[in-house]
Design a protein around this motif. Structure first.
Motif, mmCIF file in Angstrom:
data_model
loop_
_atom_site.group_PDB
_atom_site.id
_atom_site.type_symbol
_atom_site.label_atom_id
_atom_site.label_comp_id
_atom_site.label_asym_id
_atom_site.label_seq_id
_atom_site.Cartn_x
_atom_site.Cartn_y
_atom_site.Cartn_z
ATOM 1 N N GLY A 70 0.815 -1.208 0.000
ATOM 2 C CA GLY A 70 0.000 0.000 0.000
ATOM 3 C C GLY A 70 0.849 1.259 0.000
ATOM 4 O O GLY A 70 0.510 2.247 -0.668
ATOM 5 N N LEU A 71 1.968 1.256 0.717
ATOM 6 C CA LEU A 71 2.872 2.412 0.704
ATOM 7 C C LEU A 71 3.460 2.614 -0.686
ATOM 8 O O LEU A 71 3.588 3.748 -1.163
ATOM 9 C CB LEU A 71 3.999 2.216 1.720
ATOM 10 N N LEU A 72 3.823 1.520 -1.346
ATOM 11 C CA LEU A 72 4.422 1.621 -2.676
ATOM 12 C C LEU A 72 3.425 2.152 -3.709
ATOM 13 O O LEU A 72 3.816 2.837 -4.665
ATOM 14 C CB LEU A 72 4.944 0.253 -3.121
ATOM 15 N N LEU A 73 2.143 1.852 -3.498
ATOM 16 C CA LEU A 73 1.114 2.301 -4.434
ATOM 17 C C LEU A 73 0.518 3.661 -4.056
ATOM 18 O O LEU A 73 -0.371 4.156 -4.739
ATOM 19 C CB LEU A 73 -0.011 1.265 -4.517
ATOM 20 N N GLY A 74 1.000 4.253 -2.974
ATOM 21 C CA GLY A 74 0.480 5.548 -2.556
ATOM 22 C C GLY A 74 -0.867 5.482 -1.891
ATOM 23 O O GLY A 74 -1.567 6.497 -1.786
ATOM 24 N N LEU A 75 -1.260 4.298 -1.411
ATOM 25 C CA LEU A 75 -2.550 4.148 -0.738
ATOM 26 C C LEU A 75 -2.470 4.526 0.731
ATOM 27 O O LEU A 75 -3.498 4.672 1.394
ATOM 28 C CB LEU A 75 -3.039 2.700 -0.871
ATOM 29 N N ALA A 76 -1.264 4.635 1.250
ATOM 30 C CA ALA A 76 -1.047 5.027 2.647
ATOM 31 C C ALA A 76 0.317 5.696 2.717
ATOM 32 O O ALA A 76 1.128 5.590 1.793
ATOM 33 C CB ALA A 76 -1.107 3.812 3.568
ATOM 34 N N ALA A 77 0.535 6.398 3.802
ATOM 35 C CA ALA A 77 1.824 7.068 4.014
ATOM 36 C C ALA A 77 2.486 6.486 5.258
ATOM 37 O O ALA A 77 1.811 6.148 6.240
ATOM 38 C CB ALA A 77 1.620 8.570 4.190
ATOM 39 N N ALA A 78 3.800 6.364 5.216
ATOM 40 C CA ALA A 78 4.544 5.851 6.369
ATOM 41 C C ALA A 78 4.521 6.874 7.502
ATOM 42 O O ALA A 78 4.472 8.086 7.274
ATOM 43 C CB ALA A 78 5.983 5.540 5.962
ATOM 44 N N ASP A 79 4.572 6.382 8.726
ATOM 45 C CA ASP A 79 4.659 7.270 9.885
ATOM 46 C C ASP A 79 6.064 7.851 10.018
ATOM 47 O O ASP A 79 6.236 8.986 10.473
ATOM 48 C CB ASP A 79 4.289 6.508 11.161
ATOM 49 N N SER A 80 7.053 7.076 9.638
ATOM 50 C CA SER A 80 8.436 7.545 9.675
ATOM 51 C C SER A 80 9.264 6.731 8.692
ATOM 52 O O SER A 80 8.812 5.720 8.153
ATOM 53 C CB SER A 80 9.019 7.406 11.092
ATOM 54 N N GLY A 81 10.488 7.206 8.445
ATOM 55 C CA GLY A 81 11.350 6.556 7.474
ATOM 56 C C GLY A 81 11.348 7.285 6.145
ATOM 57 O O GLY A 81 10.630 8.276 5.955
ATOM 58 N N ARG A 82 12.157 6.791 5.220
ATOM 59 C CA ARG A 82 12.287 7.421 3.908
ATOM 60 C C ARG A 82 11.939 6.416 2.819
ATOM 61 O O ARG A 82 12.337 5.251 2.883
ATOM 62 C CB ARG A 82 13.722 7.923 3.704
ATOM 63 N N LEU A 83 11.200 6.886 1.822
ATOM 64 C CA LEU A 83 10.812 6.057 0.688
ATOM 65 C C LEU A 83 11.037 6.832 -0.594
ATOM 66 O O LEU A 83 10.534 7.942 -0.761
ATOM 67 C CB LEU A 83 9.336 5.645 0.796
ATOM 68 N N GLU A 84 11.798 6.232 -1.492
ATOM 69 C CA GLU A 84 12.073 6.827 -2.797
ATOM 70 C C GLU A 84 11.663 5.830 -3.867
ATOM 71 O O GLU A 84 12.076 4.668 -3.847
ATOM 72 C CB GLU A 84 13.569 7.143 -2.917
ATOM 73 N N ILE A 85 10.813 6.268 -4.787
ATOM 74 C CA ILE A 85 10.308 5.409 -5.845
ATOM 75 C C ILE A 85 10.644 6.017 -7.197
ATOM 76 O O ILE A 85 10.330 7.187 -7.460
ATOM 77 C CB ILE A 85 8.788 5.212 -5.728
ATOM 78 N N LEU A 86 11.320 5.238 -8.035
ATOM 79 C CA LEU A 86 11.727 5.675 -9.373
ATOM 80 C C LEU A 86 12.506 6.985 -9.305
ATOM 81 O O LEU A 86 12.327 7.881 -10.132
ATOM 82 C CB LEU A 86 10.503 5.806 -10.287
ATOM 83 N N GLY A 87 13.346 7.099 -8.288
ATOM 84 C CA GLY A 87 14.221 8.250 -8.149
ATOM 85 C C GLY A 87 13.603 9.470 -7.519
ATOM 86 O O GLY A 87 14.271 10.495 -7.369
ATOM 87 N N ALA A 109 -0.798 9.802 -2.677
ATOM 88 C CA ALA A 109 -0.933 9.928 -4.129
ATOM 89 C C ALA A 109 -0.173 8.784 -4.764
ATOM 90 O O ALA A 109 0.881 8.385 -4.276
ATOM 91 C CB ALA A 109 -0.383 11.265 -4.624
ATOM 92 N N ALA A 110 -0.733 8.230 -5.842
ATOM 93 C CA ALA A 110 -0.040 7.165 -6.566
ATOM 94 C C ALA A 110 1.186 7.751 -7.258
ATOM 95 O O ALA A 110 1.058 8.687 -8.039
ATOM 96 C CB ALA A 110 -0.981 6.546 -7.593
ATOM 97 N N PRO A 111 2.374 7.256 -6.964
ATOM 98 C CA PRO A 111 3.572 7.789 -7.604
ATOM 99 C C PRO A 111 3.505 7.633 -9.123
ATOM 100 O O PRO A 111 2.952 6.655 -9.638
ATOM 101 C CB PRO A 111 4.700 6.930 -7.007
ATOM 102 N N GLU A 112 4.042 8.594 -9.826
ATOM 103 C CA GLU A 112 4.054 8.546 -11.290
ATOM 104 C C GLU A 112 4.847 7.338 -11.764
ATOM 105 O O GLU A 112 5.944 7.072 -11.285
ATOM 106 C CB GLU A 112 4.677 9.832 -11.843
ATOM 107 N N GLY A 113 4.262 6.583 -12.701
ATOM 108 C CA GLY A 113 4.952 5.431 -13.260
ATOM 109 C C GLY A 113 4.735 4.143 -12.498
ATOM 110 O O GLY A 113 5.351 3.120 -12.801
#
Length: 312
Positions: free
Chosen positions: A50-67, A75-79
């Motif tokens: 769900g985090l990868l698809l933008g269906l939820a947001a993490a409470d903490s930590g860092r997430l980078e998708i496709l740079g 929000a659903a990340p572009e691509g």
């Protein structure tokens, strides 16, 4: 040179009230890789997808998708495309109409022109004009994959895509995912089917109670596992049993012989198994079958999660 990362996650944490669904998750997925995500029920797989698809947001930590760093706003990340807990479909619409509605929702003419191709890729051309409410579970899964393909994703996130598939459907899905990876698309695949993971994935991540207990190549996972049970069928079962008993590191399952005198079940690490095979060949005994009773991935998976379950 290392491939660019499609996913870079560090210290991801997600809680629902007092329940810690993800506890400091780290995950790196290179571009063009099919990466398996496995774990027992409640391990946190669905939350991570769900985090990868933008269906939820993490409470903490860092997430980078496709740079691109993922913001806290949902929000659903572009691509990125895919589904969690099964694809969302309009049951009263046909397969083709479902995809057309999705394309219209995005206002994307390119998606509309790709509908027939997407249906063909997942093997649904013959039922393109049938209503989705008459589809089997496997057909709905394939239609969900076709919907994801319309977006021409650079990262595809799929939750149990082989659920309910017959052998022909499984072959279609495997073919699509393998081709996408060869063309540079990254795939994160959650599944309880170890045969799918072994056939498709170059690396896997195992979650247990919201934490990563293993992440890496399948070969490393199998190599780190404890002894495995193997089925051994030879041209001379009695002689093979004597050789196995005399080979260091080989443990013979006597109960298996009582069930089938033609099959020997031995427990061993790979080096000891290699030694046994060499001794059988030198003795002129033909090896007709040698296969793990349980796949190395499944055995390693169970070995890794058992301590976690014992602690509960």
């Amino acid at each position: 040179m290392d491939a660019p990362l499609a996913i870079r996650a560090a210290g991801l944490t997600k809680c629902f009230g007092n329940v810690v669904a993800l506890d400091g998750i780290h995950l790196d997925v290179p571009q063009g890789q099919i990466h398996g995500l496995v774990g027992p029920n409640g391990a946190g797989k669905t939350t991570l997808l769900g985090l990868l698809l933008g269906l939820a947001a993490a409470d903490s930590g860092r997430l980078e998708i496709l740079g691109t760093p993922v913001a806290r706003a949902l929000a659903a990340p572009e691509g990125v495309a895919g589904f969690v807990d099964g694809p969302g479909l309009y049951p009263s619409l046909t397969a083709r109409q479902n995809l057309a509605a999705l394309a219209a929702l995005h206002g994307d003419d390119a998606r509309t022109s790709g509908i027939d191709d997407a249906l063909d890729q997942v093997g649904l051309t013959d039922v393109a004009d049938d209503r989705a409410n008459g589809f089997s579970l496997g057909m709905r899964q394939r239609l969900g994959l076709a919907a994801a393909l319309l977006a021409r994703p650079r990262l595809l996130v799929l939750d149990e895509p082989a659920n309910g598939l017959d052998p022909a459907g499984t072959r279609h899905v495997h073919r699509v995912l393998t081709r996408l990876a060869a063309e540079g698309t990254s795939v994160v695949l959650s599944s309880h089917r170890m045969d799918d993971l072994e056939a498709l994935c170059s690396e896997v991540t195992i979650l247990a109670t919201g934490r990563v207990v293993f992440s890496g190549p399948l070969g490393k996972l199998a190599a780190e596992n404890r002894e495995l049970d193997y089925r051994l069928r030879t041209s001379d079962p009695q002689a093979a049993c004597r050789l196995a008993t005399d080979t260091a590191g080989i443990h013979v399952d006597d109960d298996a012989g009582a069930r089938d005198a033609q099959v020997l079940v031995v427990r061993a690490l790979v080096p000891a198994l290699d030694e046994l095979v060499a001794r059988l060949i030198n003795a002129g005994i033909a090896v007709r079958e040698l296969a793990p009773v349980v796949s190395p991935l499944e055995a390693a998976f169970l070995a890794l999660i058992e301590p976690q379950e014992t602690d509960r």
